[in-house]
Design an enzyme around this catalytic site. Structure first.
Site, PDB file in Angstrom:
ATOM      1  N   GLY A  11      -3.439  -2.296  10.277  1.00 46.53           N
ATOM      2  CA  GLY A  11      -3.369  -2.331  11.699  1.00 46.53           C
ATOM      3  C   GLY A  11      -1.871  -1.804  12.028  1.00 46.53           C
ATOM      4  O   GLY A  11      -1.576  -2.239  13.334  1.00 46.53           O
TER       5      GLY A  11
ATOM      6  N   PRO B 185       0.904  -1.142  -0.059  1.00 46.59           N
ATOM      7  CA  PRO B 185       0.040  -0.051   0.050  1.00 46.59           C
ATOM      8  C   PRO B 185       0.896   1.115   0.001  1.00 46.59           C
ATOM      9  O   PRO B 185       1.765   1.290   0.499  1.00 46.59           O
ATOM     10  CB  PRO B 185      -0.851  -0.177   1.344  1.00 46.59           C
TER      11      PRO B 185
ATOM     12  N   TYR C  99      -0.870   3.810  13.261  1.00 45.59           N
ATOM     13  CA  TYR C  99      -2.577   4.331  13.042  1.00 45.59           C
ATOM     14  C   TYR C  99      -3.373   3.699  14.274  1.00 45.59           C
ATOM     15  O   TYR C  99      -2.825   2.900  15.205  1.00 45.59           O
ATOM     16  CB  TYR C  99      -2.761   4.244  11.816  1.00 45.59           C
TER      17      TYR C  99
ATOM     18  N   ALA D 266      -3.718   3.805   1.685  1.00 50.86           N
ATOM     19  CA  ALA D 266      -4.543   3.714   2.820  1.00 50.86           C
ATOM     20  C   ALA D 266      -5.904   4.572   2.615  1.00 50.86           C
ATOM     21  O   ALA D 266      -5.521   5.716   1.833  1.00 50.86           O
ATOM     22  CB  ALA D 266      -3.852   4.343   3.892  1.00 50.86           C
TER      23      ALA D 266
ATOM     24  N   GLN E  49      -7.129  -0.957   1.308  1.00 55.85           N
ATOM     25  CA  GLN E  49      -6.621  -0.828   2.711  1.00 55.85           C
ATOM     26  C   GLN E  49      -7.469   0.031   3.459  1.00 55.85           C
ATOM     27  O   GLN E  49      -7.622   1.128   3.067  1.00 55.85           O
ATOM     28  CB  GLN E  49      -5.044  -0.340   2.695  1.00 55.85           C
TER      29      GLN E  49
HETATM   30  C1  LIG Z   1       5.147   6.894  -0.212  1.00 61.59           C
HETATM   31  C2  LIG Z   1       4.924   5.786   0.474  1.00 61.59           C
HETATM   32  C3  LIG Z   1       3.521   5.685   0.970  1.00 61.59           C
HETATM   33  C4  LIG Z   1       3.011   4.842   1.808  1.00 61.59           C
HETATM   34  N1  LIG Z   1       2.036   4.677   2.147  1.00 61.59           N
HETATM   35  C5  LIG Z   1       1.269   3.513   2.975  1.00 61.59           C
HETATM   36  C6  LIG Z   1       0.147   3.390   3.144  1.00 61.59           C
HETATM   37  O1  LIG Z   1      -0.758   3.832   2.647  1.00 61.59           O
HETATM   38  N2  LIG Z   1      -0.206   2.261   3.950  1.00 61.59           N
HETATM   39  C7  LIG Z   1       0.669   1.359   4.446  1.00 61.59           C
HETATM   40  O2  LIG Z   1       0.414   0.551   4.973  1.00 61.59           O
HETATM   41  N3  LIG Z   1       2.063   1.670   4.115  1.00 61.59           N
HETATM   42  C8  LIG Z   1       2.449   2.743   3.388  1.00 61.59           C
HETATM   43  N4  LIG Z   1       3.762   2.921   3.052  1.00 61.59           N
HETATM   44  C9  LIG Z   1       4.756   1.862   3.421  1.00 61.59           C
HETATM   45  C10 LIG Z   1       4.770   0.868   2.249  1.00 61.59           C
HETATM   46  O3  LIG Z   1       3.780   0.226   2.149  1.00 61.59           O
HETATM   47  C11 LIG Z   1       6.059  -0.198   2.588  1.00 61.59           C
HETATM   48  O4  LIG Z   1       5.725  -0.629   4.176  1.00 61.59           O
HETATM   49  C12 LIG Z   1       7.267   0.414   2.926  1.00 61.59           C
HETATM   50  O5  LIG Z   1       7.681   1.389   1.722  1.00 61.59           O
HETATM   51  C13 LIG Z   1       8.456  -0.339   3.151  1.00 61.59           C
HETATM   52  O6  LIG Z   1       8.502  -1.289   1.817  1.00 61.59           O
HETATM   53  P1  LIG Z   1       9.588  -1.102   0.549  1.00 61.59           P
HETATM   54  O7  LIG Z   1      10.991  -1.079   1.397  1.00 61.59           O
HETATM   55  O8  LIG Z   1       9.556  -2.361  -0.399  1.00 61.59           O
HETATM   56  O9  LIG Z   1       9.355   0.268   0.116  1.00 61.59           O
HETATM   57  C14 LIG Z   1       4.087   4.057   2.128  1.00 61.59           C
HETATM   58  C15 LIG Z   1       5.442   4.035   1.668  1.00 61.59           C
HETATM   59  C16 LIG Z   1       5.761   5.078   0.912  1.00 61.59           C
HETATM   60  C17 LIG Z   1       7.331   5.352   0.688  1.00 61.59           C
END
Ligand SMILES: Cc1cc2nc3c(=O)[nH]c(=O)nc-3n(C[C@H](O)[C@H](O)[C@H](O)COP(=O)(O)O)c2cc1C
Length: 909
Positions: A711, A559, A715, A592, A634
């Protein structure tokens, strides 16, 4: 018909009848350039002949050849020259190979021979080109021309350069003029603009360096102004031979080594390093060729144009017709093929309906790329190896097509497919001599082919990446690539059936490789990796079942909040395009999405409480489903991570009245820290649970395949779960089971709506988000994960980067559903995590942002683009920093940057 009008030729007509009646019908089929081989010649006629104005011993002739049972004649240029005994023994000997017949003219006996074997004739042509000469001929003109590239060869007109006919292995005659120029004489004549002349001129003028520059041309213009190209002149580029030969030599050495020193070649990755560099260069130059051809030049014959639905239909109809004809031929010729080929033939004939049906589905696609002029007959034999680089030659298009067809603008992906098929041919051809060791060596060649293809595509993608009309989004383009491959392989099959039946196995196996792809729901077609390659490659591409969700691969979109919804938090068409681009990932988890207005904490994040939001999301789920993807929403409530500015002045809510340390509010300027939240009362908790239930119902109406409850990440649900944010003393605080009560009530409400098999849960066991922390994370998260497992949730996402202190490995055995690992994963570490049983799938966050085609990049070995954090959120991230009112579509044009600007894909928004 014209008659010769000079004294030297007068009287030669005594030889004229035997020439037409016996000599030419024997001479022509022996010439490599003759296109009518195998067809019985009915008659040959001189359609036009005239002697050269100042050289009475030269005769320019155009002959027509008629075949038994065919109504269409073929037309050829046949310049002839006469040699006399006094020209000397040496000359006579050198001309013997090009001689047609002895002729008796006015008591003298001479030889009539092909004038392109005559040094002075070729030198004169060059000279006339340099002079841009025009010579009347019959009812028309011989028009000579030079391009600016001629200036680079001043010595070419000195007449002294030696002339040498090159080995005749093409449908034209090639003559080296010194080491400066290469003359290509067309034999079979086709009136109309020559694509090769036009392309050569365009690319030379555009300064494209990886072709032999066009220096000059000779065309015949008839009385109606219709032109026919006769001769082209190119600058000569030193080279080490063509890439087909180079590759065959390379593969022969490699296979010999495999047999002689198996231990040396175990590490094939290292072995093919140099060839991969070559393939990358080839890909890059191919991309640069297309870039040059895609320039807006003002010339309508070259200006790029968008691919329209009508184009797609036309192309697919043609491919279908050709496929039908090919299958018919295959059925007719089955018995004449080696028996070993029969099982394949039968499999193909049984599957032909399905293959053709897959084309129909392709017609609904928007390929997103432009159509341009292209090479048209692209394979390793059309490339010269020149030092560390390549030279692309033979820009005349596929010779079996009409000139008009060859000048048509097309998807440049056709060239990409041509070269990819050529790698396959090269591998098979290299294996042919190794009959005894076939079994052992075939996997080696598969591996070489996979690496070569990946390197080529990598180079191509690099060169076209930032070109809006060209950069290929492999995932999106795949169905089209499959259609072009079908076309190409059918062409190969027809060719082999006609010319080399013992090579028919190559296209047959090429076609068979397309078959398993049909079993997959459209359009999850992976053309660019053969099935054998896939299985060798990665567990990431194996399908997996999470509850009721069937993932086609294990690459999950994490997400990602991107702040591109409108100010009413309604999803828009831009977002639909963004998610559609990623439909090829095994599962899409949306950004989200707040279940109620009190659950928001950022600008322009979407919601799922209003009808407009449901309608907005519906467009997104439709777009993803159209492409065969699955998508879950989500569900989100930010709790204390908000500010009255986002909440119409209300105070954010949380489990307890504790502010998240001294954290600045994300994306809000001027900077401000989070305030102390209002601690939810028990009835208010029930209202939030109800909001989640409503959000879940709305998600159903919006067409999602399921939901994921947020979860994690500090948040609201996480605030209740973890001990440092939850100081409650009621049934919602204290022990892990009490702290998990509210999250589990939300889970139960959502499961009531969806059934557990379509619900996932997102957690962040590392506890280092936005002010979170727990006195005993292992205990807390173990409790929660066990409770989720008891409820048979479809999946959980555990966001925790892998490190020695990770608790995810301990949580994993507690959960019986799908375990999706996340944070900091690469393709390699993801494969390891799945292979070692630590996860069933991996969610990619930042990597998915600049790589909508992440799955294809993983499959083909193309290096993913690096994330650009400055474009993660929209250009107006700060709620009160709005320079301009939002347009009616619900997004700013600037929102596209860093959002839809990766790859060419333009799903209309
Ligand atoms: C720009 C951005 C927006 C994100 N928005 C969400 C979100 O809306 N919901 C969520 O659960 N995690 C969110 N995350 C976290 C990502 O889902 C993920 O857990 C995090 O980037 C680590 O994974 P990665 O190393 O593959 O990037 C966000 C991360 C980034 C960089």
């Amino acid at each position: 018909m014209n008659t010769p009008s000079n004294p030297n030729l007068e009287g030669w007509s005594a030889s004229y009848q035997p020439l037409l009646g016996e000599i030419l019908p024997t001479f022509l089929p022996a010439q490599r350039w003759f296109a009518g081989k195998g067809a019985p010649i009915e008659k040959v006629e001189f359609e036009q002949y005239v002697s050269w104005p100042e050289h009475s011993e030269w005769l320019l002739a155009r002959i027509g050849v008629w075949f038994t049972g065919r109504s269409e004649a073929q037309h050829y240029a046949l310049p002839l020259a006469l040699a006399w005994p006094e020209d000397g023994e040496e000359k006579w000997r050198s001309l013997r190979r090009s001689a047609l017949t002895k002729v008796q003219i006015q008591a003298r006996t001479g030889w009539l021979y092909d004038a392109f074997a005559e040094e002075r004739f070729c030198q004169l042509l060059v000279k006339l080109m340099a002079q841009n000469a025009q010579i009347p001929l019959g009812a028309g003109w011989l028009r000579f021309s030079a391009t600016p590239a001629f200036a680079g060869c001043p010595s070419a007109i000195s007449e002294a350069l030696p002339v040498k006919q090159l080995a005749a292995d093409s449908s034209n005659t090639s003559i080296a003029i010194g080491d400066r120029l290469l003359m290509k004489a067309y034999r079979r004549l086709q009136s109309g603009m020559s694509p090769e002349l036009e392309m050569g001129r365009f690319l030379t003028e555009a300064g494209f360096r990886n072709i032999a520059p066009l220096a000059g041309a000779l065309e015949y213009e008839d009385g109606n102004g219709e032109r026919t190209a006769l001769v082209l002149l190119h600058g000569f580029v030193a080279n080490q031979g063509d890439a087909w030969r180079y590759t065959q030599d390379y593969l022969k050495r490699f296979l010999d080594n495999c047999l002689q020193q198996p231990e040396m070649v175990r590490k094939a990755d290292e072995i093919h390093g140099l060839y991969r560099i070559f393939a990358t260069t080839l890909g890059r130059r191919t991309g640069e060729l297309h870039r040059t051809l895609a320039q807006i030049s003002g010339d309508p014959a070259f200006n790029p144009e968008p691919i329209t639905a009508a184009d797609l239909t036309r192309w697919l109809n043609r491919i279908r017709d050709e496929a039908i004809a090919t299958f018919e031929r295959l059925a007719q010729q089955r018995e004449s093929l080696p028996e070993s080929a029969w099982p394949r033939v039968d499999r193909l004939l049984a599957a032909r309906g399905a293959l053709l049906a897959s084309l129909k589905q392709t017609a609904t696609l928007n390929p997103g790329t432009v159509k341009i002029r292209y090479h048209g007959d692209y394979h390793l034999g059309q490339v010269l190896v020149a030092k560390e680089d390549v030279i692309i030659i033979d820009l005349e298009g596929e010779p079996s097509r009409t000139l008009e067809e060859r000048r048509d603008k097309q998807s440049p992906l056709r060239d990409v497919v041509g070269m990819v098929r050529s790698f396959n041919y090269a591998a098979h051809a290299a294996l042919r001599p190794f009959t005894a060791d076939r079994q052992a060596l075939a996997p080696r060649l598969d591996d070489w082919e996979r690496q070569t293809r990946a390197a080529f595509l990598n180079g191509y993608a690099e060169a076209t990446r930032d070109n809006v009309g060209l950069g290929i989004d492999l995932a999106q383009a795949n169905p089209l690539l499959q259609a072009f491959t079908l076309e190409k392989v059918c062409y190969e099959l027809r060719y082999e059936l006609d010319n080399r039946p013992d090579w028919v196995e190559i296209p047959l196996s090429g076609l068979c490789e397309l078959l398993p792809l049909l079993d997959q729901p459209f359009p999850r077609i992976n053309l660019l990796s053969s099935p054998s390659m896939e299985s060798a490659m990665s567990i990431l591409f194996e399908p997996v079942q999470f509850g009721e969700l069937r993932l086609q691969n294990r690459v999950v979109l994490a997400p990602l909040t991107r702040c591109r919804a409108d100010y009413q938090r309604v999803p828009n068409a831009l977002m639909a395009a963004y998610y559609a681009q990623r439909a090829w990932m095994g599962l899409l988890i949306t950004e989200a999405t707040s279940v109620e207005p009190m659950g928001v904490g950022y600008p322009r994040t979407p919601g799922i409480w209003s009808e407009a939001q449901v309608a907005g999301w519906r467009k997104i789920t439709d777009a993803v489903h159209e492409r065969g993807g699955i998508i879950v929403l989500q569900l989100w409530h930010v709790g204390r991570l908000s500010d009255p500015l986002y909440l119409n002045g209300a105070t954010p809510v949380g489990p307890s009245a504790i502010a998240p340390h001294e954290l600045s509010i994300a994306l809000l300027r001027p900077k401000k820290t989070y305030g102390v939240p209002h601690a939810l009362t028990v009835p208010e908790i029930a209202q939030v649970v109800a909001a989640f239930r409503q959000g879940a119902q709305n998600a159903k109406r919006a067409g999602f395949d399921g939901v994921e409850i947020h979860g994690g990440n500090g948040y609201l649900l996480d605030q209740f779960l973890q001990s440092n944010a939850n100081l409650r003393t009621d049934a919602y605080g204290g022990s892990p089971d009490n702290r998990a009560r509210f999250p589990l009530e939300v889970v139960d409400a959502v499961v009531e709506v969806w059934g557990a098999g379509r619900v996932g849960y997102h957690l962040a066991p590392r506890c280092d988000f936005l002010g979170m922390g727990d006195a005993n994370p292992l205990e807390t998260f173990s409790y929660l994960v066990s409770a989720l497992s008891q409820r048979h949730l479809a999946f959980i996402v555990a966001r925790e980067r892998a490190a020695p202190d990770s608790i995810s490995p301990k949580l994993r055995p507690l959960f019986t559903g799908g375990f999706i690992a996340n944070e900091g994963y690469t393709q390699q570490t993801a494969e390891q995590a799945i292979a070692s049983g630590l996860a069933d799938a991996v969610a990619f966050g930042m990597l998915s942002i600049p790589n909508p085609d992440l799955v294809e990049k993983f499959k083909t070995g193309i290096t993913p683009n690096a994330p650009q954090p400055e474009t993660f959120y929209n250009k107006h991230p700060y709620l009160f920093d709005l320079a301009e009112p939002m347009p009616a579509e619900g997004f700013y044009e600037s929102d596209r940057e860093g959002y839809l600007s990766f790859g060419p894909l333009k799903v209309s928004a």
